[in-house]
Design an enzyme around this catalytic site. Structure first.
Site, mmCIF file in Angstrom:
data_model
loop_
_atom_site.group_PDB
_atom_site.id
_atom_site.type_symbol
_atom_site.label_atom_id
_atom_site.label_comp_id
_atom_site.label_asym_id
_atom_site.label_seq_id
_atom_site.Cartn_x
_atom_site.Cartn_y
_atom_site.Cartn_z
ATOM 1 N N MET A 81 1.395 -8.620 9.833
ATOM 2 C CA MET A 81 2.606 -9.531 10.284
ATOM 3 C C MET A 81 2.798 -9.721 11.893
ATOM 4 O O MET A 81 3.995 -9.497 12.067
ATOM 5 C CB MET A 81 3.708 -9.133 9.598
ATOM 6 C CG MET A 81 3.713 -9.117 8.085
ATOM 7 S SD MET A 81 5.476 -8.708 7.265
ATOM 8 C CE MET A 81 4.842 -8.737 5.531
ATOM 9 N N CYS A 82 1.961 -9.632 12.444
ATOM 10 C CA CYS A 82 1.807 -9.470 13.989
ATOM 11 C C CYS A 82 0.893 -10.686 14.613
ATOM 12 O O CYS A 82 0.770 -10.882 15.724
ATOM 13 C CB CYS A 82 1.390 -8.289 14.584
ATOM 14 S SG CYS A 82 2.607 -7.080 14.366
ATOM 15 N N GLY A 83 0.789 -11.626 13.728
ATOM 16 C CA GLY A 83 0.076 -12.858 14.179
ATOM 17 C C GLY A 83 -1.459 -12.958 13.991
ATOM 18 O O GLY A 83 -2.029 -13.636 14.685
ATOM 19 N N LYS A 84 -1.776 -12.000 13.290
ATOM 20 C CA LYS A 84 -3.470 -11.992 12.953
ATOM 21 C C LYS A 84 -3.987 -13.238 12.508
ATOM 22 O O LYS A 84 -4.942 -13.905 12.724
ATOM 23 C CB LYS A 84 -3.707 -10.767 12.124
ATOM 24 C CG LYS A 84 -5.034 -10.339 11.978
ATOM 25 C CD LYS A 84 -5.296 -8.895 11.174
ATOM 26 C CE LYS A 84 -6.678 -8.625 10.813
ATOM 27 N NZ LYS A 84 -6.513 -7.440 9.907
ATOM 28 N N ASP A 118 -9.583 -10.738 7.923
ATOM 29 C CA ASP A 118 -9.001 -9.127 7.711
ATOM 30 C C ASP A 118 -10.059 -8.115 8.448
ATOM 31 O O ASP A 118 -9.656 -7.145 8.974
ATOM 32 C CB ASP A 118 -8.609 -9.121 6.337
ATOM 33 C CG ASP A 118 -7.539 -7.827 6.392
ATOM 34 O OD1 ASP A 118 -7.217 -7.363 7.029
ATOM 35 O OD2 ASP A 118 -7.669 -6.889 5.305
ATOM 36 N N ARG A 160 0.920 -1.231 -0.022
ATOM 37 C CA ARG A 160 -0.112 -0.070 0.020
ATOM 38 C C ARG A 160 0.811 1.282 0.040
ATOM 39 O O ARG A 160 1.994 1.371 0.798
ATOM 40 C CB ARG A 160 -0.942 0.060 1.229
ATOM 41 C CG ARG A 160 -2.005 -0.769 1.060
ATOM 42 C CD ARG A 160 -3.067 -0.625 2.350
ATOM 43 N NE ARG A 160 -2.735 -1.596 3.326
ATOM 44 C CZ ARG A 160 -2.200 -1.086 4.364
ATOM 45 N NH1 ARG A 160 -2.109 0.176 4.782
ATOM 46 N NH2 ARG A 160 -1.748 -2.092 5.169
#
Ligand code: SPV
Ligand code: MN
Length: 621
Positions: A270-273, A288, A86
């Protein structure tokens, strides 16, 4: 000329009929305006039919935006080397007089519209324009928001068929239905069929007319109107209408005796979602975006989307069995910006040997190849992705995905990349405390999903900051009000998968998050007790010990527990100070926010006087 007459003059008969069947003046005006402006050579209108969908899928290959891979159904798409994420710098929220928003770029509306319309003029010469109809949220439900996408990219069109619910029928059956509008052009393409004029890349969000524009880019986060462009519009709508449009996964967690409790989760990229909502044995609903509304006094949530545009780096057989399974079947999948060697996709961290050559986002690739800046090019881009339908996933909760009234929301989870402050899991005292001290206080180290430097700790309220099209004060107020209208608001939790010890080693392993989820599931039903600390409720050691054994067959020691759940007073106080400074610089932030910060600061200071800087959770029992 009258819009419908104009459309009749430029569309071939078959396409015109598909438009004529929809009685919608605004739609006709919108189409006529942008066909005239963009000057495509051809227009294709997609209904919900399989044939239309197949046509678009084939166009992506015919036009070279996608290439077939060895496995049937699989294709690869490349974005320009400099169009891999983005583009925040060139994304503008258009405001009436150019009023500023914290953190996001704004432009005076008429100037922005002038600029983008100049860029769009004649931009589709020689290209085919696709007209597409989808719904955000389940169709014919209180959540549904119809939308129309115009794009000259068959890749974008194809992606949307994988990611959203088809809604031509909704338009045809409901005269003059209100809808969101997205205009996209990839602009001139180079020999690799990637956007050439990256210097003229622009994304503009017009809240007033609910139209978004994206030009000279192909990267899905910029171009797929229904994803992040629409998100800026729905955040604005939600604050006006009193509901929540959130950057959150939605999942069901299996509790005891067949009980299922639904949670949303907000984490920066990129934090574990994804790894949380894809945990083995739990139920995936969305990865998302969620809409949350009040129905009969309850918070109910839906997945806005119908597919996954997921990060592929690091996806491997052991850690991501569901994704791995999907990616290795002959399903309809678009791989983007991976390495292709002999018709097979490869990506960084896949746990298999990666060939030394092939084709990737940089073109022909060989190990050691450097880019124009002298940086070595990895086999696949860090933000390389896969695009698939949710229906392929064996862990999908199908009923929840299609439920018109969504699912009852039991809990909301906030997390970030935090090496030294928050414990692995913590429950807020109440809705207001959670909204302010967990959601509105998220900080996280930056990742590769957006352009710019990585590894810097950044404030990211509800992990939604990149999309915050309204003033933060408005957003926070709406959240606080939302909770007040609920009979029994969802419990709010904070998690931190990235806590480290003084040597810089992670204190938890990847799968520990499953234990935190099970604990949260028990907490929302009051099945376990908790310890009251200055920052919220923490799990009791015996409960975690039991859960670690049950869930992971691991012995969880008192020492581990104490290290992980230690209250780190200096870091927590420093964080409060940072957060206070951020909000103090803004106008109209609700008093409740500062009250929560002050109260937590006071609780921490009192605890420090009693127990010192680093406090064992046992001391609060
Ligand atoms: C994210 O970065 O939050 C994504 C991918 O979900 S993008 O579509 O680029 O926004
Ligand atoms: Mn996202």
């Amino acid at each position: 000329m009258e819009p419908l007459k104009y459309l009749k003059s430029v569309l071939d008969e078959e396409q015109y009929e598909k438009i004529e069947r929809i009685k919608n003046t605004k739609l006709h005006e919108f189409l006529a305006k942008y066909i005239e402006l963009c000057e495509p050579i051809k227009v294709f209108v997609a209904t919900n039919s399989e044939d239309d969908e197949l046509y678009i899928r084939n166009r992506a290959v015919v036009y070279g935006e996608e290439r077939l891979l060895k496995m049937p159904g699989h294709t690869v798409h490349f974005d320009n080397y400099y169009d891999q994420a983005r583009d925040k710098e060139h994304t503008y929220i258009l405001t009436p007089h150019g009023e500023k928003l914290p953190y996001l770029n704004t432009k005076k509306r008429d100037e922005g519209l002038k600029e983008i319309h100049e860029l769009l003029k004649g931009i589709m010469k020689g290209k085919e324009l696709f007209v597409l109809f989808f719904s955000l949220g389940p169709k014919n439900s209180p959540f549904m928001i119809p939308a129309v996408q115009l794009t000259d990219s068959a890749y974008v069109a194809h992606s949307e068929f994988l990611l959203y619910r088809k809604a031509y029928d909704v338009f045809a059956n409901t005269p003059n239905i209100d809808f969101l509008k997205f205009v996209h052009s990839a602009g001139e393409l180079d020999e690799r069929k990637t956007s050439k004029n990256i210097d003229k890349r622009r994304v503009m969000i017009d809240l007033e007319d609910e139209i978004t524009y994206a030009v000279n880019t192909q990267y899905a986060g910029n171009t797929i109107g229904l994803k992040k462009p629409a998100f800026r519009l729905t955040i604005n709508r939600a604050t006006k209408e009193g509901w929540l449009s959130e950057h959150m996964f939605l999942m069901g967690v299996n509790g005891p005796n067949g009980r299922v409790s639904y949670f949303t989760g907000a984490f920066p990229s990129m934090c574990g979602k994804t790894s949380t909502c894809m945990l083995v044995g739990e139920r995936l609903v969305g990865d998302d975006l969620s809409f949350i509304k009040i129905i009969d006094g309850e918070a109910r949530a839906v997945n806005v989307e119908y597919g996954v545009f997921g990060i592929i780096q690091g996806v491997n057989k052991e850690d991501d069995p569901y994704i791995w399974e999907v990616l290795h079947k002959p399903y309809e999948i678009i791989f983007s910006n991976v390495l292709i060697h002999e018709g097979k996709p490869y990506w960084n961290g896949m746990g298999e040997e990666i060939p030394d050559s092939g084709e990737n986002h940089s073109g022909k690739w060989w190990r050691g190849k450097k880019d124009a800046e002298g940086n070595e090019i990895p086999p696949s881009h860090k933000n390389a992705r896969f695009t698939v339908r949710l229906s392929y996933f064996s862990n999908l909760d199908r009923d929840a995905l299609d439920a018109p009234k969504g699912v009852k929301l039991s809990g909301m989870i906030f997390g970030g990349r935090d090496s030294d402050t928050w414990p692995p899991v913590c429950e807020s005292f109440n809705w207001q405390h959670g909204v302010i001290m967990k959601g509105a206080s998220i900080e996280s180290e930056t990742t590769a999903a957006t352009l710019g430097k990585e590894g810097i700790r950044k404030f990211n309220i509800m992990s939604i900051l990149d999309f915050m099209s309204v003033h933060l004060a408005v957003y926070i107020k709406n959240y606080l009000e939302f909770g007040k209208k609920l009979r029994n608001p969802p419990k709010i939790f904070a998690v931190n998968y990235f806590l480290k010890d003084e040597k810089g080693e992670y204190l938890n392993s990847k799968l520990d998050k499953k234990v935190w989820l099970k604990w949260m599931e028990l907490r929302v039903h009051g099945d376990v007790e908790a310890i009251e600390t200055p920052i919220g409720y923490l799990p009791k050691y015996p409960d975690l010990k039991r859960l670690f054994k049950e869930v992971l067959n691991k012995d969880y020691t008192k020492e581990d527990y104490e290290k992980q759940f230690m209250i780190r007073v200096p870091e927590l106080l420093a964080k409060i100070e940072r957060i206070r400074k951020i909000y103090s610089a803004m106008d109209n932030i609700p008093d409740e926010l500062f009250q929560e910060l002050d109260a937590e600061e006071k609780r921490l200071q009192e605890a420090r006087e009693k127990y010192g800087d680093y406090i064992s959770p046992f001391l609060f029992e």
